[in-house]
Design a protein around this motif. Structure first.
Motif, PDB file in Angstrom:
ATOM      1  N   UNK A  28       0.814  -1.216   0.000  1.00  0.00           N
ATOM      2  CA  UNK A  28       0.000   0.000   0.000  1.00  0.00           C
ATOM      3  C   UNK A  28       0.850   1.271   0.000  1.00  0.00           C
ATOM      4  N   UNK A  29       1.889   1.326   0.802  1.00  0.00           N
ATOM      5  CA  UNK A  29       2.661   2.567   0.935  1.00  0.00           C
ATOM      6  C   UNK A  29       3.253   3.055  -0.384  1.00  0.00           C
ATOM      7  N   UNK A  30       3.923   2.198  -1.159  1.00  0.00           N
ATOM      8  CA  UNK A  30       4.422   2.692  -2.454  1.00  0.00           C
ATOM      9  C   UNK A  30       3.287   3.098  -3.397  1.00  0.00           C
ATOM     10  N   UNK A  31       2.157   2.407  -3.305  1.00  0.00           N
ATOM     11  CA  UNK A  31       1.029   2.773  -4.152  1.00  0.00           C
ATOM     12  C   UNK A  31       0.482   4.148  -3.770  1.00  0.00           C
ATOM     13  N   UNK A  32       0.457   4.463  -2.479  1.00  0.00           N
ATOM     14  CA  UNK A  32       0.050   5.804  -2.063  1.00  0.00           C
ATOM     15  C   UNK A  32       1.018   6.847  -2.614  1.00  0.00           C
ATOM     16  N   UNK A  33       2.298   6.552  -2.578  1.00  0.00           N
ATOM     17  CA  UNK A  33       3.275   7.483  -3.140  1.00  0.00           C
ATOM     18  C   UNK A  33       3.076   7.666  -4.641  1.00  0.00           C
ATOM     19  N   UNK A  46      -4.142   4.851  -6.336  1.00  0.00           N
ATOM     20  CA  UNK A  46      -4.801   5.237  -5.086  1.00  0.00           C
ATOM     21  C   UNK A  46      -5.847   4.208  -4.679  1.00  0.00           C
ATOM     22  N   UNK A  47      -6.634   3.733  -5.631  1.00  0.00           N
ATOM     23  CA  UNK A  47      -7.654   2.716  -5.335  1.00  0.00           C
ATOM     24  C   UNK A  47      -6.982   1.438  -4.848  1.00  0.00           C
ATOM     25  N   UNK A  48      -5.941   1.003  -5.541  1.00  0.00           N
ATOM     26  CA  UNK A  48      -5.219  -0.201  -5.124  1.00  0.00           C
ATOM     27  C   UNK A  48      -4.607  -0.029  -3.737  1.00  0.00           C
ATOM     28  N   UNK A  49      -4.076   1.146  -3.465  1.00  0.00           N
ATOM     29  CA  UNK A  49      -3.472   1.399  -2.154  1.00  0.00           C
ATOM     30  C   UNK A  49      -4.511   1.231  -1.051  1.00  0.00           C
ATOM     31  N   UNK A  50      -5.679   1.810  -1.240  1.00  0.00           N
ATOM     32  CA  UNK A  50      -6.732   1.668  -0.227  1.00  0.00           C
ATOM     33  C   UNK A  50      -7.210   0.223  -0.119  1.00  0.00           C
ATOM     34  N   UNK A  51      -7.227  -0.504  -1.237  1.00  0.00           N
ATOM     35  CA  UNK A  51      -7.632  -1.915  -1.198  1.00  0.00           C
ATOM     36  C   UNK A  51      -6.626  -2.779  -0.441  1.00  0.00           C
ATOM     37  N   UNK A  52      -5.384  -2.343  -0.394  1.00  0.00           N
ATOM     38  CA  UNK A  52      -4.370  -3.064   0.377  1.00  0.00           C
ATOM     39  C   UNK A  52      -4.305  -2.596   1.826  1.00  0.00           C
ATOM     40  N   UNK A  53      -4.382  -1.285   2.059  1.00  0.00           N
ATOM     41  CA  UNK A  53      -4.113  -0.768   3.402  1.00  0.00           C
ATOM     42  C   UNK A  53      -5.248  -1.057   4.379  1.00  0.00           C
TER      43      UNK A  53
END
Length: 93
Positions: A28-33, A46-53
């Motif tokens: 999630x963290x690299x995806x947020x970046x 961003x969507x993938x990051x939230x789906x992971x975090x």
């Protein structure tokens, strides 16, 4: 774990929930970046990051809660183990 070891607790085995939560957040963290970068797929990132975090945090908090009884048991067993240790060599008994 360092605090428990300093208090004399025995080691605690790692749980799958803690590893799974950590892995999800590491994705999630690299995806947020990337979602803040100038890449064409930043909205998808961003969507993938939230789906992971979100699941990662839920699983990590579950792991933290389940470690509490394990830590208490390890601390109690470590203290009992220290009380039953034989006296040191050379001591007069």
């Amino acid at each position: 774990m360092l605090v428990l070891a300093a208090l004399g607790a025995r080691g605690i085995d790692v749980q799958w929930a803690g590893k799974a939560g950590t892995l999800a957040m590491m994705f999630a963290y690299p995806l947020f970046l990337l979602s803040r970068a100038h890449v064409f797929w930043r909205h998808e990132a961003r969507v993938l990051a939230w789906l992971f975090v979100v699941p990662g945090l839920v699983v990590a908090w579950y792991a933290a809660v389940t470690y509490v009884p394990l830590a208490r048991r390890a601390l109690a067993e470590g203290r009992v183990g220290r009380e039953t240790v034989a006296p040191a060599v050379g001591s007069s008994s």
